[in-house]
Structure formats: C-alpha cells, structure tokens
Design an enzyme around this catalytic site. Structure first.
Site, PDB file in Angstrom:
ATOM      1  N   ILE A 178       0.855  -1.179   0.000  1.00  0.00           N
ATOM      2  CA  ILE A 178       0.000   0.000   0.000  1.00  0.00           C
ATOM      3  C   ILE A 178       0.892   1.229   0.000  1.00  0.00           C
ATOM      4  O   ILE A 178       1.790   1.344   0.835  1.00  0.00           O
ATOM      5  CB  ILE A 178      -1.002  -0.053   1.160  1.00  0.00           C
ATOM      6  CG1 ILE A 178      -1.947   1.113   1.098  1.00  0.00           C
ATOM      7  CG2 ILE A 178      -0.371  -0.136   2.520  1.00  0.00           C
ATOM      8  CD1 ILE A 178      -3.331   0.727   1.493  1.00  0.00           C
ATOM      9  N   MET A 197       0.890   4.970   0.326  1.00  0.00           N
ATOM     10  CA  MET A 197       0.300   6.268   0.663  1.00  0.00           C
ATOM     11  C   MET A 197       1.409   7.295   0.897  1.00  0.00           C
ATOM     12  O   MET A 197       1.396   8.376   0.329  1.00  0.00           O
ATOM     13  CB  MET A 197      -0.494   6.149   1.976  1.00  0.00           C
ATOM     14  CG  MET A 197      -1.617   5.164   1.965  1.00  0.00           C
ATOM     15  SD  MET A 197      -2.386   5.168   3.605  1.00  0.00           S
ATOM     16  CE  MET A 197      -3.466   3.781   3.440  1.00  0.00           C
ATOM     17  N   PHE A 246       8.928   4.547   2.207  1.00  0.00           N
ATOM     18  CA  PHE A 246       8.640   3.660   3.352  1.00  0.00           C
ATOM     19  C   PHE A 246       7.612   2.586   2.986  1.00  0.00           C
ATOM     20  O   PHE A 246       6.753   2.253   3.809  1.00  0.00           O
ATOM     21  CB  PHE A 246       8.084   4.456   4.548  1.00  0.00           C
ATOM     22  CG  PHE A 246       8.954   5.541   5.086  1.00  0.00           C
ATOM     23  CD1 PHE A 246      10.345   5.458   5.029  1.00  0.00           C
ATOM     24  CD2 PHE A 246       8.394   6.667   5.677  1.00  0.00           C
ATOM     25  CE1 PHE A 246      11.145   6.473   5.553  1.00  0.00           C
ATOM     26  CE2 PHE A 246       9.176   7.682   6.206  1.00  0.00           C
ATOM     27  CZ  PHE A 246      10.560   7.586   6.134  1.00  0.00           C
ATOM     28  N   PRO A 306      -8.517   1.538  10.065  1.00  0.00           N
ATOM     29  CA  PRO A 306      -8.776   0.863  11.345  1.00  0.00           C
ATOM     30  C   PRO A 306      -8.462  -0.633  11.307  1.00  0.00           C
ATOM     31  O   PRO A 306      -8.002  -1.208  12.300  1.00  0.00           O
ATOM     32  CB  PRO A 306     -10.274   1.116  11.585  1.00  0.00           C
ATOM     33  CG  PRO A 306     -10.531   2.417  10.900  1.00  0.00           C
ATOM     34  CD  PRO A 306      -9.662   2.379   9.673  1.00  0.00           C
ATOM     35  N   GLU A 355      -6.069  -2.058   9.606  1.00  0.00           N
ATOM     36  CA  GLU A 355      -4.603  -2.168   9.728  1.00  0.00           C
ATOM     37  C   GLU A 355      -4.161  -1.864  11.162  1.00  0.00           C
ATOM     38  O   GLU A 355      -3.244  -2.495  11.690  1.00  0.00           O
ATOM     39  CB  GLU A 355      -3.967  -1.167   8.755  1.00  0.00           C
ATOM     40  CG  GLU A 355      -2.522  -1.446   8.468  1.00  0.00           C
ATOM     41  CD  GLU A 355      -1.953  -0.520   7.386  1.00  0.00           C
ATOM     42  OE1 GLU A 355      -2.740   0.223   6.752  1.00  0.00           O
ATOM     43  OE2 GLU A 355      -0.729  -0.542   7.197  1.00  0.00           O
ATOM     44  N   ARG A 356      -4.843  -0.920  11.795  1.00  0.00           N
ATOM     45  CA  ARG A 356      -4.455  -0.557  13.161  1.00  0.00           C
ATOM     46  C   ARG A 356      -4.773  -1.676  14.135  1.00  0.00           C
ATOM     47  O   ARG A 356      -4.024  -1.921  15.087  1.00  0.00           O
ATOM     48  CB  ARG A 356      -5.159   0.755  13.561  1.00  0.00           C
ATOM     49  CG  ARG A 356      -4.584   1.914  12.789  1.00  0.00           C
ATOM     50  CD  ARG A 356      -5.339   3.201  12.932  1.00  0.00           C
ATOM     51  NE  ARG A 356      -4.734   4.190  12.037  1.00  0.00           N
ATOM     52  CZ  ARG A 356      -5.357   5.230  11.515  1.00  0.00           C
ATOM     53  NH1 ARG A 356      -6.646   5.439  11.779  1.00  0.00           N
ATOM     54  NH2 ARG A 356      -4.720   6.057  10.715  1.00  0.00           N
ATOM     55  N   ARG A 412      19.284 -17.360  35.020  1.00  0.00           N
ATOM     56  CA  ARG A 412      20.466 -16.500  35.193  1.00  0.00           C
ATOM     57  C   ARG A 412      20.675 -16.194  36.682  1.00  0.00           C
ATOM     58  O   ARG A 412      19.737 -15.805  37.386  1.00  0.00           O
ATOM     59  CB  ARG A 412      20.233 -15.199  34.419  1.00  0.00           C
ATOM     60  CG  ARG A 412      21.268 -14.136  34.648  1.00  0.00           C
ATOM     61  CD  ARG A 412      22.469 -14.357  33.783  1.00  0.00           C
ATOM     62  NE  ARG A 412      23.455 -13.300  33.998  1.00  0.00           N
ATOM     63  CZ  ARG A 412      24.720 -13.404  33.633  1.00  0.00           C
ATOM     64  NH1 ARG A 412      25.151 -14.505  33.028  1.00  0.00           N
ATOM     65  NH2 ARG A 412      25.554 -12.418  33.850  1.00  0.00           N
ATOM     66  N   GLY A 417      23.262  -7.049  30.105  1.00  0.00           N
ATOM     67  CA  GLY A 417      24.013  -6.830  28.852  1.00  0.00           C
ATOM     68  C   GLY A 417      23.591  -7.783  27.747  1.00  0.00           C
ATOM     69  O   GLY A 417      23.632  -7.422  26.565  1.00  0.00           O
ATOM     70  N   GLY A 419      -0.417   5.507  10.902  1.00  0.00           N
ATOM     71  CA  GLY A 419      -0.940   6.615  11.712  1.00  0.00           C
ATOM     72  C   GLY A 419      -0.177   6.618  13.022  1.00  0.00           C
ATOM     73  O   GLY A 419      -0.285   5.655  13.803  1.00  0.00           O
TER      74      GLY A 419
HETATM   75  C1  LIG Z   1       9.038   0.572   8.743  1.00  0.00           C
HETATM   76  C2  LIG Z   1       7.962   1.425   8.146  1.00  0.00           C
HETATM   77  C3  LIG Z   1       7.029   0.857   7.299  1.00  0.00           C
HETATM   78  C4  LIG Z   1       6.044   1.645   6.698  1.00  0.00           C
HETATM   79  N1  LIG Z   1       5.181   1.085   5.800  1.00  0.00           N
HETATM   80  C5  LIG Z   1       4.366   1.890   5.073  1.00  0.00           C
HETATM   81  C6  LIG Z   1       3.596   1.370   4.001  1.00  0.00           C
HETATM   82  O1  LIG Z   1       3.618   0.164   3.725  1.00  0.00           O
HETATM   83  N2  LIG Z   1       2.837   2.230   3.269  1.00  0.00           N
HETATM   84  C7  LIG Z   1       2.786   3.561   3.542  1.00  0.00           C
HETATM   85  O2  LIG Z   1       2.082   4.280   2.835  1.00  0.00           O
HETATM   86  N3  LIG Z   1       3.487   4.084   4.564  1.00  0.00           N
HETATM   87  C8  LIG Z   1       4.292   3.296   5.329  1.00  0.00           C
HETATM   88  N4  LIG Z   1       5.041   3.818   6.353  1.00  0.00           N
HETATM   89  C9  LIG Z   1       4.944   5.238   6.628  1.00  0.00           C
HETATM   90  C10 LIG Z   1       4.279   5.579   7.943  1.00  0.00           C
HETATM   91  O3  LIG Z   1       2.906   5.317   7.899  1.00  0.00           O
HETATM   92  C11 LIG Z   1       4.610   7.050   8.252  1.00  0.00           C
HETATM   93  O4  LIG Z   1       5.999   7.087   8.572  1.00  0.00           O
HETATM   94  C12 LIG Z   1       3.782   7.616   9.392  1.00  0.00           C
HETATM   95  O5  LIG Z   1       2.447   7.773   9.003  1.00  0.00           O
HETATM   96  C13 LIG Z   1       4.313   8.975   9.882  1.00  0.00           C
HETATM   97  O6  LIG Z   1       4.519   9.849   8.797  1.00  0.00           O
HETATM   98  P1  LIG Z   1       5.937  10.602   8.645  1.00  0.00           P
HETATM   99  O7  LIG Z   1       7.000   9.575   8.758  1.00  0.00           O
HETATM  100  O8  LIG Z   1       5.901  11.431   7.448  1.00  0.00           O
HETATM  101  O9  LIG Z   1       6.043  11.507   9.941  1.00  0.00           O
HETATM  102  P2  LIG Z   1       5.457  12.996  10.092  1.00  0.00           P
HETATM  103  O10 LIG Z   1       4.079  13.034   9.585  1.00  0.00           O
HETATM  104  O11 LIG Z   1       6.455  13.950   9.551  1.00  0.00           O
HETATM  105  O12 LIG Z   1       5.413  13.129  11.677  1.00  0.00           O
HETATM  106  C14 LIG Z   1       6.566  13.477  12.466  1.00  0.00           C
HETATM  107  C15 LIG Z   1       6.116  13.596  13.919  1.00  0.00           C
HETATM  108  O13 LIG Z   1       5.134  14.624  14.037  1.00  0.00           O
HETATM  109  C16 LIG Z   1       3.966  14.108  14.645  1.00  0.00           C
HETATM  110  N5  LIG Z   1       2.770  14.704  14.056  1.00  0.00           N
HETATM  111  C17 LIG Z   1       2.457  14.867  12.757  1.00  0.00           C
HETATM  112  N6  LIG Z   1       1.252  15.424  12.612  1.00  0.00           N
HETATM  113  C18 LIG Z   1       0.770  15.604  13.881  1.00  0.00           C
HETATM  114  C19 LIG Z   1      -0.437  16.145  14.404  1.00  0.00           C
HETATM  115  N7  LIG Z   1      -1.418  16.583  13.618  1.00  0.00           N
HETATM  116  N8  LIG Z   1      -0.582  16.208  15.754  1.00  0.00           N
HETATM  117  C20 LIG Z   1       0.421  15.773  16.566  1.00  0.00           C
HETATM  118  N9  LIG Z   1       1.569  15.254  16.121  1.00  0.00           N
HETATM  119  C21 LIG Z   1       1.752  15.168  14.786  1.00  0.00           C
HETATM  120  C22 LIG Z   1       3.993  12.616  14.348  1.00  0.00           C
HETATM  121  O14 LIG Z   1       3.223  11.899  15.281  1.00  0.00           O
HETATM  122  C23 LIG Z   1       5.474  12.332  14.459  1.00  0.00           C
HETATM  123  O15 LIG Z   1       5.804  12.140  15.805  1.00  0.00           O
HETATM  124  C24 LIG Z   1       5.992   3.031   7.003  1.00  0.00           C
HETATM  125  C25 LIG Z   1       6.912   3.587   7.887  1.00  0.00           C
HETATM  126  C26 LIG Z   1       7.898   2.813   8.442  1.00  0.00           C
HETATM  127  C27 LIG Z   1       8.888   3.471   9.356  1.00  0.00           C
END
Ligand SMILES: Cc1cc2nc3c(=O)[nH]c(=O)nc-3n(C[C@H](O)[C@H](O)[C@H](O)COP(=O)(O)OP(=O)(O)OC[C@H]3O[C@@H](n4cnc5c(N)ncnc54)[C@H](O)[C@@H]3O)c2cc1C
Length: 383
Positions: free
Chosen positions: A126, A128, A159, A246, A248-249, A274, A346, A370
């Site tokens: 997916i 996004m 990602f 939801p 996925e969550r 241990r 350790g 999310g």
């Molecule tokens: C290992 C891994 C696998 C993933 N797999 C997928 C995938 O298969 N498909 C896909 O589409 N995406 C994937 N993702 C992406 C993932 O869903 C996003 O990293 C995530 O949604 C956060 O977006 P961002 O990294 O851009 O962080 P940002 O949106 O830049 O957020 C940075 C920080 O700001 C906070 N923040 C942002 N907006 C708000 C708000 N309105 N209120 C309070 N705090 C806020 C966030 O909580 C976070 O702490 C993956 C990520 C990882 C690390």
C-alpha cells in the site's frame, strides 16, 4: 481463576485448529530463516508462494475469492504466531490490500487479483506515504492524469512495506490536482508485472524489522488502466483510506499484545536461569515486581484487545476504540519489551537474544499506520 487460564473468547475450536497449523508452518518454514531474511532485507523469493500453499494468506477473505473464509480471529492468529516466533513477514500489509480490493473492487477485479494474492503470486503493498506527506496524507503530490482509457501516474512514494516484491500496489494519487485536500485523492490498483515506468528503490536501512522489505517506489509516467480506479469514482480515496486504516491498526494491536506476552514469557524463563550474587535473578524482589507489572499490563492489554477483536468481528468496533488499541497497546508493547530487556542485563543488548530484536522491531509500531499522536487526535475527536 488464575490469570494463566484466561482464554480469548474468540478462540473457538476452528480458530484453535487453524492456529496449530499456522504455528507449525511458521516454526518450520519461516522462523529458522530470519537471520538470512534480515541480511538480505526481505523474505526469500519463495516465501510468499510457500505461505500461499500453506493457506495462511488472506485468512479472512471469502473462499469464493481464494481466501481462507475465516473472520478477523483467523487473521489475528496468523499475526500472533508470526509475532511470537520473531518472524517479520509483510502478510499484514498484504491482507490489508486485499481488504481494499474486497471493499471497493469490481467483481471482475476481485476475481482477478484476490486468488493470486491468496496464492502468494502477487504480494500486496500500500503506497500512501511520500517524502512530503506522512501523517498529513492530504498533502500527497503523486498525480494520476486521465488519458483515454488509462491513468498516467507520476510521482514517488517512500517507506513502502513489501515494495521490492510487490505484485499489486494500492497507490494513493491525486486525480484532480485542482481540488485542494482530501477530495482530490483516489486509490488506483497497480499491477506491477512488466509495467513500464514503475521502479522500486533499494531496501531502506531500518533500525529493526529488517526481514521486511521497505523501499521507495518511483512512478515515471506509468500507464495503468482507468478501470483500476478503486470504487470506480474519482475523489473517494481519502474516505476509503479512513475506512480501511482501522483494520490495519487493529492488526498492529494484535502483534503488539502477542509480542508483549512473548517478552514476558521469555524473560521469566531467563531470570529463573540466570544467577547473580549466587541466586537466580528471579529471587530479587525488583525482578519479581517488574515482571509482575509487565504481566499485569500485558493481561489488561489482552482483555482490551480481545474486546476489540470481538466487536470488530461483530461489525461493531468504532474508530476511537481502534485508535485506542493501536496507541495504547503499542506503547504498552514498547514499555514491556524495554523493561524485559533491562532484566536481561548486557545480554539483552546482544542481537542474538530475541529480546534485543523485539526491542528494535517494536519501536516502529508507535509510528506507522498513523502515528500514536494521530491516534490521540482521533480519540479526542470522539470526545
Ligand atoms: C518501517 C515502516 C514501514 C512503513 N510502511 C508503510 C507502508 O507500507 N505504506 C505507507 O504508505 N506508509 C508506510 N510507512 C509510513 C508511515 O505510515 C509514516 O511514517 C507515518 O504515518 C508517519 O509519517 P511521517 O514519517 O511522514 O512523519 P510525520 O508526519 O512527519 O510526523 C513526524 C512527527 O510529528 C507528529 N505529528 C504529525 N502530525 C501531527 C499532528 N497533527 N498532531 C500531533 N503530532 C503530529 C507525528 O506523530 C510524528 O511524531 C511506514 C513507515 C515505516 C517506518
């Protein structure tokens, strides 16, 4: 009733039998190869087909479309067995993609894609997230321009789990660049076989979960049939994502509880063996108290998760409860795993110990699908 006799109410006989076969499969076919998967940044090429043959993919998709015909309880069993045995395989995302197809695909699309996904012939991804759009999905820039019977898609994603091997990618793109925000977004299914203009980047170097391939995807004027638009009407993508996230969550919450329970179990065994100051670590009151706290939190988490699973299966789980499950249970998971690592001393920091790998793998649970901050926003909106 002693805590250890607690049984998940959704664990019916058929689910139990399914669990046994999933457990055997994961133990023999996946668990022994995790080190190799980590080194190569992804599962073996034939892992998807093996999982398909074993019948563990798409456990809760109707049999008519090649799935297992079960409920979310069956999917939960698959996720739990992987988490308990330290296996990171992208089946969670794969099933999510299948649910997008099931919910919004045409009959012809369901028959074309779901059986191939169930057999592991087309791993699902997916797409996004973009470099400039993660939490704020409305900011995505990837564009899908209609040209005759096709969409021409241009942009990039980052990602993306299962990205390198994906056979079917659910891409979120702007179909109407003039419309600002959520209404201009659509979901388009991309069958990646010999598709000109489609490219997966190198696996990204992650802190944990190295066994899953996660990479960037690049779309360079990629042509996809317009019929692959999910739901058949442009501009519904954002609402579709909000409806399916939801699921996925809840999957993530299942993995969180399973890992937390496993961490308590292996740590209990470790501290009984241990010795320090001439006696097992378990004889120290701090060790017992820490494990008692961890066990209690995991048990409370389990009961809440089970309530969510039961409500989900009955079609009654609300968005705020799902957000609570994702947020609270992944925080719980990280806290328990961290406490358990501390009790290993350790050795807990050595990657050959499962607790060390749990520690690095758990961290991302609070970020993806999310972030937990976004989950708190969703919960707050319900107040
Ligand atoms: C290992 C891994 C696998 C993933 N797999 C997928 C995938 O298969 N498909 C896909 O589409 N995406 C994937 N993702 C992406 C993932 O869903 C996003 O990293 C995530 O949604 C956060 O977006 P961002 O990294 O851009 O962080 P940002 O949106 O830049 O957020 C940075 C920080 O700001 C906070 N923040 C942002 N907006 C708000 C708000 N309105 N209120 C309070 N705090 C806020 C966030 O909580 C976070 O702490 C993956 C990520 C990882 C690390």
């Amino acid at each position: 009733m002693p805590a250890s006799t607690y049984q998940s109410p959704w664990m019916k006989e058929d689910v139990r039998m399914f669990r046994d076969s999933v457990r055997q499969f994961v133990r023999h076919e996946f668990a022994p190869h995790q080190e190799r998967w980590r080194a190569q940044h992804g599962p073996d090429a034939d892992a998807w087909a093996k999982a398909g043959r074993a019948g563990i993919l798409l456990a809760d998709i109707p049999e008519d479309y090649g799935g297992g015909g079960g409920t979310f309880a069956h999917e939960a069993v698959v996720l739990e067995e992987m988490a308990r045995q330290g296996v990171n395989f992208g089946s969670q995302v794969h099933t999510t993609v299948a649910h997008y197809v099931l919910a919004y695909g045409t009959e012809e699309q369901k028959r074309r894609w779901l059986p191939r996904m169930a057999l592991g012939e087309a791993p699902g991804a997916i797409a996004m997230t973009e470099p400039g759009a993660g939490s704020d999905l409305q900011a995505i820039k990837t564009q899908a321009r209609r040209e005759g019977d096709d969409y021409v898609i241009h942009g990039s994603k980052t990602f993306i789990t299962n990205g390198a091997r994906a056979g079917l990618v659910c891409v979120a793109a702007k179909t109407d660049p003039k419309v600002v925000g959520m209404r201009g977004i659509s979901l388009i299914m991309v069958d990646t076989r010999e598709l000109a203009g489609y490219r997966a980047g190198k696996p990204l170097e992650k802190v944990g979960m190295q066994q899953q391939d996660t990479c960037e995807l690049f779309f360079d004027s990629m042509r996809v049939p317009a019929a692959n638009l999910l739901g058949g009407v442009e501009g519904r993508g954002f609402a579709q994502m909000m409806e399916q996230l939801p699921y996925e969550r809840l999957q993530i919450a299942v993995g969180a509880v399973a890992m937390a329970e496993q961490a308590v179990e292996i740590t209990t065994r470790y501290v009984k063996e241990r010795k320090a100051f001439g006696k097992p670590l378990m004889d120290l009151q701090n060790t017992r108290f820490k494990l008692a706290e961890c066990k209690t939190r995991a048990q409370i988490g389990r009961v809440f998760l089970d309530s969510c699973i039961e409500r989900f299966v009955a079609g009654r789980l609300d968005e705020a409860s799902t957000a609570m499950a994702k947020y609270w249970l992944t925080e719980m998971q990280c806290r328990i795993v961290d406490e358990c690592l501390q009790l290993h001393g350790g050795y807990g920091y050595m990657t050959e110990y499962p607790i060390a790998r749990m520690w690095v793998d758990a961290r991302v649970q609070r970020i993806y699908a999310g972030s937990n901050e976004i989950m708190k926003e969703l919960i707050a909106w319900s107040l």
